[in-house]
Design a protein around this motif. Structure first.
Motif, PDB file in Angstrom:
ATOM      1  N   ALA A 123     -13.709  -6.900  24.467  1.00  0.00           N
ATOM      2  CA  ALA A 123     -14.989  -6.342  24.899  1.00  0.00           C
ATOM      3  C   ALA A 123     -15.565  -5.409  23.839  1.00  0.00           C
ATOM      4  CB  ALA A 123     -14.815  -5.596  26.225  1.00  0.00           C
ATOM      5  N   GLN A 124     -14.702  -4.579  23.229  1.00  0.00           N
ATOM      6  CA  GLN A 124     -15.170  -3.699  22.161  1.00  0.00           C
ATOM      7  C   GLN A 124     -15.648  -4.508  20.964  1.00  0.00           C
ATOM      8  OE1 GLN A 124     -11.549  -1.333  21.752  1.00  0.00           O
ATOM      9  NE2 GLN A 124     -12.680   0.489  22.429  1.00  0.00           N
ATOM     10  N   GLY A 125     -14.905  -5.561  20.639  1.00  0.00           N
ATOM     11  CA  GLY A 125     -15.314  -6.405  19.521  1.00  0.00           C
ATOM     12  C   GLY A 125     -16.665  -7.040  19.752  1.00  0.00           C
ATOM     13  N   ASP A 126     -16.909  -7.517  20.961  1.00  0.00           N
ATOM     14  CA  ASP A 126     -18.211  -8.101  21.276  1.00  0.00           C
ATOM     15  C   ASP A 126     -19.316  -7.052  21.174  1.00  0.00           C
ATOM     16  OD1 ASP A 126     -16.979 -10.510  21.721  1.00  0.00           O
ATOM     17  OD2 ASP A 126     -16.918 -10.284  23.915  1.00  0.00           O
ATOM     18  N   ALA A 127     -19.042  -5.839  21.642  1.00  0.00           N
ATOM     19  CA  ALA A 127     -20.044  -4.770  21.566  1.00  0.00           C
ATOM     20  C   ALA A 127     -20.374  -4.452  20.117  1.00  0.00           C
ATOM     21  CB  ALA A 127     -19.542  -3.520  22.292  1.00  0.00           C
ATOM     22  N   PHE A 128     -19.338  -4.462  19.248  1.00  0.00           N
ATOM     23  CA  PHE A 128     -19.615  -4.188  17.838  1.00  0.00           C
ATOM     24  C   PHE A 128     -20.439  -5.300  17.211  1.00  0.00           C
ATOM     25  CE2 PHE A 128     -18.631  -4.673  13.346  1.00  0.00           C
ATOM     26  CZ  PHE A 128     -19.030  -3.421  12.874  1.00  0.00           C
ATOM     27  N   ASP A 129     -20.077  -6.560  17.499  1.00  0.00           N
ATOM     28  CA  ASP A 129     -20.831  -7.681  16.929  1.00  0.00           C
ATOM     29  C   ASP A 129     -22.301  -7.617  17.325  1.00  0.00           C
ATOM     30  OD1 ASP A 129     -18.582  -8.676  15.707  1.00  0.00           O
ATOM     31  OD2 ASP A 129     -18.071 -10.062  17.340  1.00  0.00           O
ATOM     32  N   GLU A 130     -22.564  -7.208  18.570  1.00  0.00           N
ATOM     33  CA  GLU A 130     -23.940  -7.143  19.046  1.00  0.00           C
ATOM     34  C   GLU A 130     -24.734  -6.048  18.357  1.00  0.00           C
ATOM     35  OE1 GLU A 130     -26.407  -6.664  23.277  1.00  0.00           O
ATOM     36  OE2 GLU A 130     -24.205  -6.681  23.259  1.00  0.00           O
ATOM     37  N   HIS A 131     -24.060  -4.978  17.937  1.00  0.00           N
ATOM     38  CA  HIS A 131     -24.754  -3.832  17.344  1.00  0.00           C
ATOM     39  C   HIS A 131     -24.397  -3.632  15.869  1.00  0.00           C
ATOM     40  CE1 HIS A 131     -24.718  -2.972  21.704  1.00  0.00           C
ATOM     41  NE2 HIS A 131     -25.843  -2.345  21.502  1.00  0.00           N
ATOM     42  N   ARG A 132     -23.852  -4.645  15.227  1.00  0.00           N
ATOM     43  CA  ARG A 132     -23.343  -4.491  13.854  1.00  0.00           C
ATOM     44  C   ARG A 132     -24.403  -3.953  12.900  1.00  0.00           C
ATOM     45  NH1 ARG A 132     -19.243  -7.075  10.718  1.00  0.00           N
ATOM     46  NH2 ARG A 132     -18.655  -8.292  12.561  1.00  0.00           N
ATOM     47  N   ASP A 133     -25.589  -4.572  12.926  1.00  0.00           N
ATOM     48  CA  ASP A 133     -26.628  -4.144  11.986  1.00  0.00           C
ATOM     49  C   ASP A 133     -27.100  -2.724  12.268  1.00  0.00           C
ATOM     50  OD1 ASP A 133     -27.706  -5.033  14.409  1.00  0.00           O
ATOM     51  OD2 ASP A 133     -29.674  -5.391  13.503  1.00  0.00           O
ATOM     52  N   LEU A 134     -27.058  -2.318  13.536  1.00  0.00           N
ATOM     53  CA  LEU A 134     -27.494  -0.968  13.879  1.00  0.00           C
ATOM     54  C   LEU A 134     -26.471   0.068  13.434  1.00  0.00           C
ATOM     55  CD1 LEU A 134     -28.983  -1.553  17.447  1.00  0.00           C
ATOM     56  CD2 LEU A 134     -30.114  -1.654  15.221  1.00  0.00           C
ATOM     57  N   PHE A 135     -25.181  -0.252  13.540  1.00  0.00           N
ATOM     58  CA  PHE A 135     -24.154   0.662  13.039  1.00  0.00           C
ATOM     59  C   PHE A 135     -24.318   0.872  11.538  1.00  0.00           C
ATOM     60  CE2 PHE A 135     -21.698  -0.172  16.971  1.00  0.00           C
ATOM     61  CZ  PHE A 135     -21.337   1.140  17.276  1.00  0.00           C
ATOM     62  N   ALA A 136     -24.689  -0.185  10.828  1.00  0.00           N
ATOM     63  CA  ALA A 136     -24.894  -0.070   9.381  1.00  0.00           C
ATOM     64  C   ALA A 136     -26.028   0.895   9.072  1.00  0.00           C
ATOM     65  CB  ALA A 136     -25.186  -1.447   8.786  1.00  0.00           C
ATOM     66  N   ARG A 137     -27.105   0.849   9.866  1.00  0.00           N
ATOM     67  CA  ARG A 137     -28.213   1.770   9.637  1.00  0.00           C
ATOM     68  C   ARG A 137     -27.815   3.222   9.880  1.00  0.00           C
ATOM     69  NH1 ARG A 137     -33.480  -1.039  12.503  1.00  0.00           N
ATOM     70  NH2 ARG A 137     -33.040  -3.186  11.876  1.00  0.00           N
ATOM     71  N   LEU A 138     -26.843   3.425  10.767  1.00  0.00           N
ATOM     72  CA  LEU A 138     -26.407   4.791  11.064  1.00  0.00           C
ATOM     73  C   LEU A 138     -25.444   5.334  10.009  1.00  0.00           C
ATOM     74  CD1 LEU A 138     -25.804   4.620  14.918  1.00  0.00           C
ATOM     75  CD2 LEU A 138     -27.766   5.577  13.703  1.00  0.00           C
ATOM     76  N   GLY A 139     -25.007   4.483   9.072  1.00  0.00           N
ATOM     77  CA  GLY A 139     -24.124   4.959   8.010  1.00  0.00           C
ATOM     78  C   GLY A 139     -22.710   4.447   8.088  1.00  0.00           C
ATOM     79  N   PHE A 140     -22.411   3.537   9.021  1.00  0.00           N
ATOM     80  CA  PHE A 140     -21.081   2.950   9.126  1.00  0.00           C
ATOM     81  C   PHE A 140     -21.040   1.654   8.308  1.00  0.00           C
ATOM     82  CE2 PHE A 140     -21.302   5.477  13.025  1.00  0.00           C
ATOM     83  CZ  PHE A 140     -20.051   6.091  13.036  1.00  0.00           C
ATOM     84  N   GLU A 141     -20.240   1.647   7.233  1.00  0.00           N
ATOM     85  CA  GLU A 141     -20.030   0.409   6.469  1.00  0.00           C
ATOM     86  C   GLU A 141     -18.724  -0.211   6.967  1.00  0.00           C
ATOM     87  OE1 GLU A 141     -19.017  -1.109   1.949  1.00  0.00           O
ATOM     88  OE2 GLU A 141     -19.923   0.886   2.241  1.00  0.00           O
ATOM     89  N   VAL A 142     -18.830  -1.330   7.656  1.00  0.00           N
ATOM     90  CA  VAL A 142     -17.690  -1.934   8.336  1.00  0.00           C
ATOM     91  C   VAL A 142     -17.624  -3.413   7.973  1.00  0.00           C
ATOM     92  CG1 VAL A 142     -16.580  -2.336  10.569  1.00  0.00           C
ATOM     93  CG2 VAL A 142     -18.009  -0.300  10.245  1.00  0.00           C
ATOM     94  N   GLU A 143     -16.410  -3.913   7.787  1.00  0.00           N
ATOM     95  CA  GLU A 143     -16.235  -5.345   7.569  1.00  0.00           C
ATOM     96  C   GLU A 143     -15.117  -5.860   8.465  1.00  0.00           C
ATOM     97  OE1 GLU A 143     -14.758  -6.672   3.851  1.00  0.00           O
ATOM     98  OE2 GLU A 143     -13.385  -4.979   3.586  1.00  0.00           O
ATOM     99  N   GLY A 144     -15.196  -7.148   8.821  1.00  0.00           N
ATOM    100  CA  GLY A 144     -14.174  -7.748   9.651  1.00  0.00           C
ATOM    101  C   GLY A 144     -12.892  -7.976   8.879  1.00  0.00           C
ATOM    102  N   PHE A 145     -11.767  -7.909   9.600  1.00  0.00           N
ATOM    103  CA  PHE A 145     -10.463  -8.091   8.953  1.00  0.00           C
ATOM    104  C   PHE A 145      -9.611  -9.053   9.770  1.00  0.00           C
ATOM    105  CE2 PHE A 145      -6.224  -6.473   7.453  1.00  0.00           C
ATOM    106  CZ  PHE A 145      -6.413  -6.756   6.114  1.00  0.00           C
ATOM    107  N   GLY A 146     -10.329 -10.007  10.395  1.00  0.00           N
ATOM    108  CA  GLY A 146      -9.637 -11.003  11.192  1.00  0.00           C
ATOM    109  C   GLY A 146      -9.573 -10.629  12.650  1.00  0.00           C
ATOM    110  N   GLY A 147      -9.985 -11.556  13.524  1.00  0.00           N
ATOM    111  CA  GLY A 147      -9.993 -11.284  14.958  1.00  0.00           C
ATOM    112  C   GLY A 147     -10.950 -10.147  15.282  1.00  0.00           C
ATOM    113  N   HIS A 148     -10.440  -9.167  16.047  1.00  0.00           N
ATOM    114  CA  HIS A 148     -11.257  -8.005  16.384  1.00  0.00           C
ATOM    115  C   HIS A 148     -10.789  -6.762  15.632  1.00  0.00           C
ATOM    116  CE1 HIS A 148     -13.519 -10.121  19.392  1.00  0.00           C
ATOM    117  NE2 HIS A 148     -12.430 -10.473  20.044  1.00  0.00           N
ATOM    118  N   THR A 149     -10.229  -6.968  14.441  1.00  0.00           N
ATOM    119  CA  THR A 149      -9.809  -5.851  13.595  1.00  0.00           C
ATOM    120  C   THR A 149     -10.916  -5.556  12.585  1.00  0.00           C
ATOM    121  OG1 THR A 149      -7.487  -6.448  13.830  1.00  0.00           O
ATOM    122  CG2 THR A 149      -8.069  -5.021  11.982  1.00  0.00           C
TER     123      THR A 149
END
Length: 582
Positions: free
Chosen positions: A456-482
């Motif tokens: 559920a957390q992984g889905d929430a992140f995928d839905e808001h990925r671009d918005l997290f980037a605008r807030l200053g979070f640089e995040v990349e996937g590391f397989g599955g929901h990691t």
């Protein structure tokens, strides 16, 4: 035999009565409005059994001659208009010429009226037919008595509500008229017991105080704004008080009380980021605009209007309320009588602008205390905003209490600021700016954070990925929901990025907001809450000063994103009273 026939006048009158006279409260409304149109300065309303057996409205208006008193009971007879063009911009309450004859058709009606003290006229009618016209001695003005309402329409009488419910409707009708015409004295009596005694009032606040109590009225915030040809004034509820008492909504358009869901929605939209979902404020708003921009002739009871440009009107209302909520008056306080309202006009402001005072630079959009953010690395829109000149803010001596509140003294009292709520408001507006206009600066981590999320957390992140980037979070996937987190915003030195991300994703799980702006507000509010400094965090003097200045430069400094107060004001009068000095 023809299938189409002309209705008898008695049936037509009862059909008209069904449009105008829904219940006893409708009778009271129409008669009171007639009194106000006649120039009354005093209106007395007497009802018995919730208006079922008697409604009597007396006024000191202009009165009527004998001929006019008889003619007033004829359908389509009116003193308000003469031609179709007069309907444009009509300012009188009653203008269709249907109220009195409609009421008369379903009741026993008695009119006593005089244009001057002394000789007057009394007209008695029943079921729409005039029974008697005779002389009557009385003072200038008119008294209309309506007895046995719906006596000849048993189907209508059967659908009347309980006496208590009908009485409540009558009371609301009189209160509405009193709020519209504050220059008029009103009294209301039910079954011989006085219910309302309202002298003429100098202001809306005074009238509200007389009806609902001084404490309630004094806690409301003044609205007064002009947008082009549209003026919006009135009173609205402070976010900190919403939900603590009965909700009241009162709207006036060009001097006429109306129902309008669009205006209410616009006013409520101004409370965005100050109230939790589902909580709705009380509103007392008066909207004025050019007469040819509004059509008042769209509802049988004149309870609704139609705007030529609804969008402009609603935006003006939203702007006016939003500005009112951005003033220090909207902050919570203890012992508000010292501040303003019924006892005076003094309006203390905890945040003063003084260009000769101490200069404290505003924190960069990347964080309240992040002094090491490189402006050159920020996006152009953010860097430009950071270099724009800011007004200088006078910062008073600040003290931290319980590692939770900042306190400072003013001439007229003491002010407390909740450090978490204040920082939450600052971050929310910064994050909203980043989401709407560009990315916020961030700090690269020496060692990336590794987050293992649930589905559920992984889905929430995928839905808001671009918005997290605008807030200053640089995040990349590391397989599955990691996830690997390389960069994070820096709202303060104690910021726990991992905890903020996890708690934010937990909150966003199952998010049902579909609008883009709603998603931005939801995310900005959530991240601001999780990222803000907490109660119990010690602040240095420089940090308190920076927070004070940053809060002063927000649009709604008195409220956090949950509707809680950031500022509480306590007047010296209240302090002295508590210590027995007054």
């Amino acid at each position: 035999m023809p299938h189409i026939a002309i209705l008898p006048s008695a049936v037509a009158d009862q059909i008209a009565a069904g449009e105008v006279v829904e219940r006893p409260a409708s009778v009271v409304k129409e008669l009171v409005e007639n009194a106000l149109d006649a120039g009354a300065t005093s209106v007395d309303v007497v009802v018995e059994s919730g208006g079922r057996t008697l409604v009597r409205v007396s006024d000191d208006g202009s009165g009527m001659s004998r001929d006019d008193a008889v003619l007033a009971l004829a359908r389509h007879a009116t003193s308000k208009i003469r031609r179709a063009e007069d309907l444009v911009g009509v300012r009188s309450f009653g203008f269709r010429g249907e109220a009195l004859p409609a009421i008369c058709s379903v009741s026993h009606l008695d009119i006593e009226t005089a244009t001057a003290d002394g000789e007057g006229t009394r007209v008695t009618a029943e079921g729409g037919t005039v029974q008697e016209v005779r002389d009557a001695a009385r003072r200038r003005g008119t008294t209309v008595s309506v007895a046995r309402l719906f006596y000849n329409a048993p189907a209508r009488e059967k659908f009347m509500r309980s006496t208590r419910s009908e009485w409540r409707g009558i009371s609301d009708a009189v209160v509405t008229a009193a709020l519209v015409r504050r220059d008029v004295r009103f009294t209301l009596t039910h079954d011989g017991r006085p219910a309302l005694a309202l002298p003429a009032a100098p202001s809306l606040r005074s009238r509200v105080a007389a009806i609902f109590g001084a404490r309630y009225a004094d806690a409301l915030v003044d609205v007064d704004d002009v947008a082009g040809a549209i003026g919006v004034c009135g009173l609205v509820e402070r976010p900190a008080d919403v939900g603590t008492a009965s909700r009241r909504v009162f709207l006036v358009v060009n001097g006429r009380a109306v129902r309008d869901a669009g205006i209410v929605r616009a006013a409520e939209a101004a409370y965005r980021s100050t109230l939790p979902s589902g909580v709705r404020p009380s509103l007392f708003l008066d909207v004025t605009l050019p007469a040819d921009e509004v059509d008042v002739n769209v509802h049988p009871a004149k309870a609704e209007v139609r705007f030529r440009d609804r969008w402009t009107v609603e935006r003006a209302v939203e702007r006016a309320v939003r500005r009112a909520l951005g003033t220090p008056d909207s902050a919570a306080d203890v012992g508000r009588a010292w501040q303003r309202g019924l006892l005076g006009d003094a309006t203390p402001r905890p945040i003063e602008v003084d260009r000769s005072a101490l200069r404290v630079d505003a924190p960069p959009p990347g964080g309240l205390f992040a002094a090491d953010v490189d402006v050159a690395d920020a996006p152009a829109s953010v860097a430009t905003a950071m270099r724009e000149p800011e007004e200088e803010i006078a910062v008073p001596p600040l003290t931290q209490l319980r590692r939770t509140y900042m306190l400072f003294e003013r001439d007229d009292g003491v002010v407390l600021i909740d450090q978490h709520s204040a920082h939450e408001r600052v971050l929310y507006e910064q994050f909203m700016g980043a989401l709407e206009r560009g990315e916020a600066p961030s700090q690269r981590l020496l060692f990336p954070l590794t987050l293992h999320l649930g589905p559920a957390q992984g889905d929430a992140f995928d839905e808001h990925r671009d918005l997290f980037a605008r807030l200053g979070f640089e995040v990349e996937g590391f397989g599955g929901h990691t996830l690997l987190v390389h960069s994070v915003p820096t709202p303060h030195p104690r910021f726990d990025a991992e905890r903020c991300l996890r708690e934010t994703l937990d909150t966003l799980t199952g998010d049902r907001h579909v609008g883009v702006h709603a998603r931005h507000e939801r995310l900005a509010a959530t991240v601001a809450c999780k990222a803000a400094i907490k109660a119990g965090d010690p602040l240095s003097l420089d940090e308190m000063r920076a927070l004070f200045v940053a809060l002063a430069r927000t649009t709604l400094p008195a409220h956090d994103v949950h509707g809680r107060s950031t500022i509480v004001q306590l007047g010296w009068d209240e302090v002295d009273r508590r210590f027995g000095r007054r």
